[in-house]
Design an enzyme around this catalytic site. Structure first.
Site, PDB file in Angstrom:
ATOM      1  N   ASP A  27       2.369 -22.059  29.049  1.00  0.00           N
ATOM      2  CA  ASP A  27       1.042 -22.076  28.421  1.00  0.00           C
ATOM      3  C   ASP A  27       1.095 -22.420  26.943  1.00  0.00           C
ATOM      4  O   ASP A  27       0.263 -23.182  26.436  1.00  0.00           O
ATOM      5  CB  ASP A  27       0.364 -20.707  28.586  1.00  0.00           C
ATOM      6  CG  ASP A  27      -0.063 -20.431  30.012  1.00  0.00           C
ATOM      7  OD1 ASP A  27      -0.366 -21.385  30.742  1.00  0.00           O
ATOM      8  OD2 ASP A  27      -0.086 -19.249  30.407  1.00  0.00           O
ATOM      9  N   PHE A  66       3.027 -24.266  25.262  1.00  0.00           N
ATOM     10  CA  PHE A  66       3.412 -25.631  24.914  1.00  0.00           C
ATOM     11  C   PHE A  66       2.391 -26.668  25.381  1.00  0.00           C
ATOM     12  O   PHE A  66       2.464 -27.831  24.981  1.00  0.00           O
ATOM     13  CB  PHE A  66       4.771 -25.974  25.530  1.00  0.00           C
ATOM     14  CG  PHE A  66       5.897 -25.091  25.064  1.00  0.00           C
ATOM     15  CD1 PHE A  66       5.993 -24.686  23.748  1.00  0.00           C
ATOM     16  CD2 PHE A  66       6.865 -24.661  25.966  1.00  0.00           C
ATOM     17  CE1 PHE A  66       7.028 -23.875  23.317  1.00  0.00           C
ATOM     18  CE2 PHE A  66       7.913 -23.843  25.553  1.00  0.00           C
ATOM     19  CZ  PHE A  66       7.993 -23.451  24.228  1.00  0.00           C
ATOM     20  N   HIS A  74      -2.880 -22.677  36.139  1.00  0.00           N
ATOM     21  CA  HIS A  74      -3.411 -21.504  35.440  1.00  0.00           C
ATOM     22  C   HIS A  74      -4.462 -22.012  34.467  1.00  0.00           C
ATOM     23  O   HIS A  74      -4.257 -23.036  33.797  1.00  0.00           O
ATOM     24  CB  HIS A  74      -2.280 -20.786  34.701  1.00  0.00           C
ATOM     25  CG  HIS A  74      -2.684 -19.531  33.980  1.00  0.00           C
ATOM     26  ND1 HIS A  74      -3.692 -18.699  34.430  1.00  0.00           N
ATOM     27  CD2 HIS A  74      -2.231 -18.966  32.835  1.00  0.00           C
ATOM     28  CE1 HIS A  74      -3.812 -17.666  33.613  1.00  0.00           C
ATOM     29  NE2 HIS A  74      -2.947 -17.821  32.621  1.00  0.00           N
ATOM     30  N   SER A  98      15.850 -32.332  27.736  1.00  0.00           N
ATOM     31  CA  SER A  98      15.487 -31.109  28.450  1.00  0.00           C
ATOM     32  C   SER A  98      16.628 -30.656  29.350  1.00  0.00           C
ATOM     33  O   SER A  98      17.268 -31.462  30.035  1.00  0.00           O
ATOM     34  CB  SER A  98      14.240 -31.352  29.301  1.00  0.00           C
ATOM     35  OG  SER A  98      14.019 -30.282  30.192  1.00  0.00           O
ATOM     36  N   GLU A 131      15.360   5.621  43.317  1.00  0.00           N
ATOM     37  CA  GLU A 131      14.050   6.230  43.554  1.00  0.00           C
ATOM     38  C   GLU A 131      12.925   5.522  42.807  1.00  0.00           C
ATOM     39  O   GLU A 131      11.798   5.455  43.306  1.00  0.00           O
ATOM     40  CB  GLU A 131      14.084   7.711  43.160  1.00  0.00           C
ATOM     41  CG  GLU A 131      14.957   8.578  44.053  1.00  0.00           C
ATOM     42  CD  GLU A 131      14.512   8.549  45.504  1.00  0.00           C
ATOM     43  OE1 GLU A 131      13.314   8.371  45.777  1.00  0.00           O
ATOM     44  OE2 GLU A 131      15.387   8.690  46.389  1.00  0.00           O
ATOM     45  N   SER A 139       6.583   9.235  55.125  1.00  0.00           N
ATOM     46  CA  SER A 139       6.527  10.602  55.640  1.00  0.00           C
ATOM     47  C   SER A 139       5.241  11.293  55.196  1.00  0.00           C
ATOM     48  O   SER A 139       4.595  10.891  54.211  1.00  0.00           O
ATOM     49  CB  SER A 139       7.721  11.403  55.124  1.00  0.00           C
ATOM     50  OG  SER A 139       7.602  11.617  53.723  1.00  0.00           O
TER      51      SER A 139
END
Length: 347
Positions: A82, A84, A107, A50, A230, A255
């Site tokens: 997820d 794997f 999760h 790894s 923007e 504003s």
């Protein structure tokens, strides 16, 4: 809904356990280092070869192959991607897991959609920080924490006087979560709301809106740099205000012209048709169809870095004009480079 804080959790519970963290990606590196810094005996479980092995070792953590790392662990937190997790669980974790060991997730995807079927002898819990792993780590280092969720799928800790919920809270405290607040939920609720939020708002919704706004301005003849500022750069300024005190707080800070434009044009962008589409997205998640589509795409990958749908969209995103002009502009913003959340050499 009760919110749990430091005083509601006993960190000594997790400090007395041998904890294995499977994976050393965004969440994995955060959990492993946070728990270690909180006095927990942590081992990182990785496959041989790894790319993360050296990173975890350099961080001062114990690293072993998954099978060995799991063998004597009291709690195994599975933080591999997820797609794997099922394969790792079936081949490397389940055959080596202690009968009374606790399985933990950040999760609920694989448990909720029944891709992983845990033994009844193992308690199954969730500790899910509501933020990317790099934020979980950086916030911890600053003495804070990221709001987190806990859930108990099954509590098999019968012989012990400590409940699975208490263990989840203890883990959350060691990870910094109780400094910000921890909510209790279910695997179903966390999984379905998390996937929906990512797809419809936080990732899919925001990025599509940013790109569409950028393209609209550039196609109208405005400079790419102005369009970038923007439609992308200022999103953080706005979301920081919203996170601090809600939408009304953001309206107070901007504003009157911007606030008026919000009320006038927002409903034209996000229409009833948009909400109908959101409901379709939610139904696709609830049915399990999204999970199957995602995993089917992943199975077509030869190198484990994503299937054809993922790779084609990843490439088109990298080549989008907003990314090119953004890279150039960000390289000149020295304040952005002083302390990065994501350092690919370390995490």
């Amino acid at each position: 809904m009760k919110i749990f804080y430091d005083d509601d959790a006993n960190i000594e519970i997790i400090q007395k356990m041998q904890v294995t963290i499977i994976g050393y990606g965004s969440q994995g590196h955060a959990h492993a280092n946070n728990l270690s810094n909180s006095g927990v005996d942590v081992t990182v479980g990785l496959r041989t070869g790894s790319s993360s092995w050296e990173k975890a070792t350099d961080a001062g953590l114990k690293v072993k192959e998954v099978e060995e790392a799991v063998t004597n662990s009291d709690l195994v937190m599975i933080l591999a991607p997820d797609e794997f997790q099922k394969d790792i669980y079936e081949k490397s974790i389940k055959p080596n897991l202690k009968t009374d060991a606790i399985l933990a997730f950040a999760h609920g995807f694989n448990i909720h959609f029944k891709k992983i079927i845990p033994d009844l002898s193992n308690s199954v819990i969730m500790i899910a920080p509501k933020g990317p792993g790099h934020t979980v780590r950086s916030t911890y280092l600053k003495g804070g924490g990221v709001p987190s969720l806990i859930a108990v799928y099954q509590d098999s800790n019968i012989e012990n006087n400590i409940s699975a919920k208490e263990i989840a809270l203890s883990y959350a405290k060691a990870n910094g979560g109780t400094k910000a607040g921890v909510l209790e939920t279910t695997f179903k609720e966390e999984t379905e709301t998390d996937l929906f939020g990512e797809q419809a708002v936080l990732c899919g919704g925001i990025t599509a809106l940013i790109k569409a706004g950028y393209e609209t301005l550039v196609e109208a003849g405005y400079s790419p740099e102005m369009a970038y500022f923007e439609c992308l750069h200022e999103t953080k300024l706005i979301t920081d205000l919203i996170q601090e005190g809600g939408i009304a707080n953001m309206h107070y800070s901007i504003s009157n012209t911007a606030e008026y434009g919000d009320y006038l044009s927002g409903p034209k962008i996000i229409t009833e048709k948009t909400k109908e589409t959101m409901k379709e997205i939610l139904n696709n998640i609830q049915s399990g169809n999204f999970a199957n589509e995602f995993l089917d795409d992943c199975r077509q990958s030869n190198d484990g870095t994503g299937g054809p749908f993922m790779k084609s969209n990843r490439e088109s995103t990298a080549n989008h004009p907003i990314e090119k002009v953004g890279n150039e502009l960000r390289s000149r913003m020295k304040f952005l480079n002083s302390e990065k959340l994501v350092d690919k050499e370390k995490n």
